[in-house]
Design a protein around this motif. Structure first.
Motif, PDB file in Angstrom:
ATOM      1  N   THR A  81      47.453 113.185  13.727  1.00 28.11           N
ATOM      2  CA  THR A  81      46.303 113.125  14.626  1.00 28.11           C
ATOM      3  C   THR A  81      46.740 112.749  16.034  1.00 28.11           C
ATOM      4  N   LYS A  82      47.605 111.762  16.129  1.00 27.24           N
ATOM      5  CA  LYS A  82      48.114 111.337  17.436  1.00 27.24           C
ATOM      6  C   LYS A  82      48.908 112.466  18.093  1.00 27.24           C
TER       7      LYS A  82
ATOM      8  N   VAL B 237      49.220 116.693  22.262  1.00 25.36           N
ATOM      9  CA  VAL B 237      49.325 118.118  22.600  1.00 25.36           C
ATOM     10  C   VAL B 237      48.129 118.532  23.452  1.00 25.36           C
ATOM     11  N   THR B 238      46.945 118.145  23.046  1.00 28.56           N
ATOM     12  CA  THR B 238      45.734 118.479  23.798  1.00 28.56           C
ATOM     13  C   THR B 238      45.785 117.897  25.201  1.00 28.56           C
ATOM     14  N   SER B 239      46.235 116.668  25.298  1.00 29.27           N
ATOM     15  CA  SER B 239      46.341 116.010  26.605  1.00 29.27           C
ATOM     16  C   SER B 239      47.320 116.757  27.518  1.00 29.27           C
ATOM     17  N   GLU B 240      48.453 117.149  26.977  1.00 29.01           N
ATOM     18  CA  GLU B 240      49.451 117.865  27.773  1.00 29.01           C
ATOM     19  C   GLU B 240      48.970 119.262  28.168  1.00 29.01           C
TER      20      GLU B 240
END
Length: 62
Positions: free
Chosen positions: A4-5, A10-13
């Motif tokens: 999950t982390k 990945v989404t943040s990047e």
């Protein structure tokens, strides 16, 4: 590190990525296609020339 982390990171990047505009993407794509076609024709002609040279040389030896 949990899965999950990982996906949160990945989404943040992916939000930070500077994606090309349509005009830039088209320009880059045309450049790549033209380069690939040019190199394909170039290496085809080099191969054709070298093959002819080798055939000519082998015919001389016989």
């Amino acid at each position: 590190m949990s899965i999950t982390k990982f996906f949160r990171n990945v989404t943040s990047e992916m939000r930070k990525v500077s994606w090309p505009k349509r005009k830039e993407l088209t320009s880059y794509s045309v450049t790549v296609i033209v380069t690939v076609v040019f190199l394909g024709v170039f290496f085809f002609l080099v191969d054709l020339g070298l093959s002819s040279l080798v055939r000519w040389f082998l015919d001389l030896k016989q």
